[in-house]
Enzyme design. Structure first.
Site, PDB file in Angstrom:
ATOM      1  N   HIS A  51       0.824  -1.214   0.000  1.00 36.63           N
ATOM      2  CA  HIS A  51       0.000   0.000   0.000  1.00 36.63           C
ATOM      3  C   HIS A  51       0.862   1.270   0.000  1.00 36.63           C
ATOM      4  O   HIS A  51       2.053   1.257   0.343  1.00 36.63           O
ATOM      5  CB  HIS A  51      -0.945   0.015   1.201  1.00 36.63           C
ATOM      6  CG  HIS A  51      -0.266   0.101   2.529  1.00 36.63           C
ATOM      7  ND1 HIS A  51       0.365   1.238   2.985  1.00 36.63           N
ATOM      8  CD2 HIS A  51      -0.111  -0.813   3.518  1.00 36.63           C
ATOM      9  CE1 HIS A  51       0.870   1.035   4.185  1.00 36.63           C
ATOM     10  NE2 HIS A  51       0.592  -0.216   4.530  1.00 36.63           N
TER      11      HIS A  51
ATOM     12  N   GLU B 184      -3.330  -6.167   9.001  1.00 40.96           N
ATOM     13  CA  GLU B 184      -1.945  -6.068   9.461  1.00 40.96           C
ATOM     14  C   GLU B 184      -1.812  -6.710  10.841  1.00 40.96           C
ATOM     15  O   GLU B 184      -2.806  -6.963  11.527  1.00 40.96           O
ATOM     16  CB  GLU B 184      -1.535  -4.595   9.500  1.00 40.96           C
ATOM     17  CG  GLU B 184      -0.153  -4.287  10.056  1.00 40.96           C
ATOM     18  CD  GLU B 184       0.978  -4.936   9.266  1.00 40.96           C
ATOM     19  OE1 GLU B 184       1.109  -6.182   9.386  1.00 40.96           O
ATOM     20  OE2 GLU B 184       1.721  -4.219   8.584  1.00 40.96           O
TER      21      GLU B 184
END
Length: 209
Positions: free
Chosen positions: A11, A82
């Protein structure tokens, strides 16, 4: 042999990344600088053409997918959140360097967890489950080329543990908006949970010739 290509993409930068913070479950957006960087990458380089775009549920991953693959519908993969950094979340390395629990976690993160967080074994089990969910969906829908936008640490973990050729985790580090193409086959994945690392991405248009 039937093969499936999956393009793992990190990202875009967030404010937390730029400040050197531990950013796990905090749902930070891509920063203005990160947005500009991704836009430059998209306009300068060639990202693989895909039949589907999967992402971590995190906002920064969804936003990155929409910048790099405008017009595509994205599919969240819940298991690919995450790591849960617990009480380390939002702190810098300098703030934690004298913390005894942090020192123990740094020495063996697979078996030690941050306070209120998860250890490496829990994280890896989730990652394998999430990657398997993506692969199963690709096979079920006859998608042989797909993008997966996830955090950089997750890419490094996947490649170090399941990728060939074998390299230590640190050697799989990639910049924001960059990543690696992996090739998966039903036989190898079902039997051994491994895949081949084909190339890095993005590439200049002439590299695709």
């Amino acid at each position: 042999m039937i093969t499936y290509k999956l393009h793992l993409i990190r990202h875009g930068q967030t404010e937390g990344n730029q400040k050197g913070l531990f950013v796990g479950r905090t749902d930070m957006p891509v920063s203005e600088e990160g947005f500009d960087e991704l836009s430059r990458l998209r306009d300068t380089y060639e990202y693989p053409r895909v039949g589907a775009v999967y992402t971590s549920p995190l906002r920064r991953c969804r936003e990155t997918a929409h910048i790099l693959y405008p017009g595509y519908k994205t599919f969240d993969v819940p298991q690919l959140m995450e790591m849960d950094f617990g009480t380390y979340e939002g702190k810098t390395l300098n703030e934690l360097q004298n913390d005894e629990s942090f020192i123990a976690w740094s020495r063996d993160s697979m078996h030690n967890a941050p306070p209120e967080g998860e250890d490496g074994m829990e994280f890896i089990r989730r990652v394998i489950k999430g990657l398997n969910d993506v692969f199963q969906d690709m096979m079920a829908n006859d998608v042989h080329n797909a993008a997966l936008v996830i955090p950089g640490g997750m890419i490094m973990s996947m490649l170090a543990l399941m990728g060939f050729p074998r390299h230590p985790m640190g050697e799989w580090e990639c910049a924001a908006g960059a990543g690696y193409t992996i090739v998966m086959t039903p036989e190898l994945w079902t039997r051994d949970k491994v895949f081949e690392v084909l190339s890095s991405i993005p590439m200049k248009p002439e590299d695709w010739e």
